[in-house]
Scaffold this active site. Structure first.
Site, mmCIF file in Angstrom:
data_model
loop_
_atom_site.group_PDB
_atom_site.id
_atom_site.type_symbol
_atom_site.label_atom_id
_atom_site.label_comp_id
_atom_site.label_asym_id
_atom_site.label_seq_id
_atom_site.Cartn_x
_atom_site.Cartn_y
_atom_site.Cartn_z
ATOM 1 N N ASP A 282 0.861 -1.180 0.000
ATOM 2 C CA ASP A 282 0.000 0.000 0.000
ATOM 3 C C ASP A 282 0.900 1.233 0.000
ATOM 4 O OD1 ASP A 282 -1.926 1.943 0.424
ATOM 5 O OD2 ASP A 282 -2.846 0.952 2.140
ATOM 6 N N ASP B 33 -3.481 7.223 -3.716
ATOM 7 C CA ASP B 33 -3.363 6.165 -2.708
ATOM 8 C C ASP B 33 -3.799 4.866 -3.368
ATOM 9 O OD1 ASP B 33 -3.397 4.595 -0.427
ATOM 10 O OD2 ASP B 33 -4.833 5.834 0.675
ATOM 11 N N HIS C 73 -11.679 6.505 1.850
ATOM 12 C CA HIS C 73 -11.616 7.823 2.468
ATOM 13 C C HIS C 73 -11.393 8.911 1.431
ATOM 14 C CE1 HIS C 73 -7.239 7.227 1.983
ATOM 15 N NE2 HIS C 73 -7.512 5.991 2.356
ATOM 16 N N HIS D 184 -7.211 11.453 4.965
ATOM 17 C CA HIS D 184 -8.441 10.797 5.411
ATOM 18 C C HIS D 184 -9.523 11.837 5.644
ATOM 19 C CE1 HIS D 184 -5.546 7.528 6.317
ATOM 20 N NE2 HIS D 184 -6.546 6.786 5.923
ATOM 21 N N GLU E 281 -10.967 1.128 -0.810
ATOM 22 C CA GLU E 281 -10.054 0.032 -0.471
ATOM 23 C C GLU E 281 -10.777 -1.105 0.256
ATOM 24 O OE1 GLU E 281 -6.923 1.064 2.291
ATOM 25 O OE2 GLU E 281 -7.908 2.938 2.817
ATOM 26 N N GLU F 54 -6.835 -1.334 -3.703
ATOM 27 C CA GLU F 54 -7.207 0.068 -3.543
ATOM 28 C C GLU F 54 -6.850 0.870 -4.784
ATOM 29 O OE1 GLU F 54 -6.467 3.641 -0.263
ATOM 30 O OE2 GLU F 54 -5.027 1.994 -0.432
#
Length: 291
Positions: A85, A96, A155, A163, A188, A276
Site C-alpha cells: 500500500d 493512494d 476515504h 483521510h 479500499e 485500492e
C-alpha cells in the site's frame, strides 16, 4: 477543481501505479521487506514527487499500517498474503493505491477484494450514496465466502489530506454521503478469512502530527521541526535519525502532538487481502488515477 489540481492528481496516480506494481513484483520468498519499502520510497522521490505516507507492507492477518523499521530483518515467506500500500503526492494532491501479492494458495481471497473494488468503480457517479457503495463491497466479498473488514474504510482525499470526506464503508449502511462530481477518494475493500474486525497490535512504526503545541526538550523540538515539513501527512520512525528519537516520539504522542498508528490485525491465523484505487468523480462516472 482547476486544471492544475487535476493534473497533479493524474500525475501522482501514474507514479503511484508504476511503483506499486514494481514493488509488488519484488515480493518473493526470502526478500527483505525493508528492501521493497526503501526501493518504492526512493523511486517515488526520484520522480520529483513526494511520499504521501510510508510504504505499508502488511502480512497475513495484518491488514494495514505496517512498514519496515530501521534495520528490519523480516523477509517474505512462502504462503504469505502481502499487502503493498503506497501513496504519492504532487503539491499535496494524493494518489493512494494498494495491491495484494499471494505467495501461497489464496487466489480466491485476493479476487474477493479485487472484485469488490471493480464493483464500486462501476457504480461510482454523482448521486449514488456511500452506503450503496459499501453494499457492493460487502456483496462481492461475501459471494466469495469471506468477510469484509467492517471497521476499515475508503476515504476522501484533499490537499495534504489523507483521510477526509467521504468515508467509503466496506459494508452496507443506510444512507451515507451522496457522491458529487469533483470528489476525490480512495476505495479500499479488505476481505478476511477471520472475524472481519481489526484491532490494534503492539507494533507502531507510523505517526502523524495532530496538533501544534510547544515542547520543552531541545531534541524534541528539533525532531518536530523536521516532522512539521510533512504538513500532517504520516511519516515513518525509520525516516528520522535525531538523538533520543524513540523517547521523543513517545513523549510527543503523550503530549497529544503526534498520533501513532498501530499495525491493525484480524484474529491470529487469519488472512486479509486488500485492493485500492484513487478515483476522481466525473459528470457521469469516475476516473481511476491509479489504474
Amino acid at each position: 477543481m482547476d486544471d492544475e489540481i487535476f493534473d497533479n492528481y493524474i500525475t501522482a496516480g501514474k507514479i503511484a501505479k508504476k511503483y506499486r506494481d514494481e514493488a509488488a513484483a519484488m515480493v518473493k520468498p526470502g526478500v527483505l521487506i525493508l528492501d521493497v519499502v526503501e526501493f518504492a520510497e526512493q523511486a517515488i522521490l526520484s520522480e520529483g514527487a513526494e511520499i504521501a505516507f510510508p510504504v505499508n507492507i502488511s502480512l497475513n492477518d495484518a491488514a494495514a499500517h505496517d512498514t519496515a523499521s530501521e534495520g528490519d530483518e523480516r523477509v517474505f515467506s512462502k504462503g504469505d498474503v502481502v499487502k503493498v500500500d503506497l501513496g504519492v503526492h504532487i503539491e499535496g494532491y494524493v494518489a493512494d493505491t494498494a495491491v495484494t501479492v499471494d505467495l501461497g494458495d489464496h487466489k480466491s481471497l485476493v479476487e474477493a477484494s479485487s472484485n469488490a473494488l471493480d464493483a464500486v468503480i462501476a457504480l461510482v457517479k454523482p448521486g449514488i450514496t456511500t452506503g450503496e457503495l459499501g453494499g457492493a463491497v460487502e456483496a462481492e466479498i461475501e459471494k466469495k465466502g469471506y468477510r469484509p473488514v467492517s471497521n476499515l474504510t475508503g476515504h476522501g482525499l484533499g490537499k495534504f489530506l489523507l483521510h477526509g470526506i467521504p468515508i467509503i464503508p466496506n459494508v452496507s449502511i443506510n444512507g451515507g454521503t451522496v457522491i458529487e462530481e469533483g470528489m476525490v477518494f480512495a476505495v479500499e475493500p479488505f476481505a478476511s478469512t477471520g472475524s472481519g474486525q481489526v484491532t490494534d497490535g503492539q507494533r507502531v512504526e507510523i505517526f502523524s502530527q495532530i496538533s501544534k503545541k510547544q515542547t520543552r526538550l531541545p531534541s524534541a523540538r528539533r525532531l518536530m521541526k523536521d516532522i512539521e515539513k510533512r504538513k500532517t501527512l504520516p511519516f515513518s520512525r525509520r525516516w528520522y535519525k535525531t538523538p533520543n528519537k524513540d523517547i521523543n516520539l513517545v513523549r510527543l504522542c503523550q503530549q497529544g502532538i503526534l498520533r501513532g498508528y498501530p499495525v491493525l490485525h484480524d484474529v491470529s491465523g487469519s488472512y486479509v487481502s486488500q485492493k485500492e484505487h484513487t478515483l476522481i468523480v466525473t459528470e457521469d462516472g469516475c476516473i481511476v488515477t491509479t489504474a
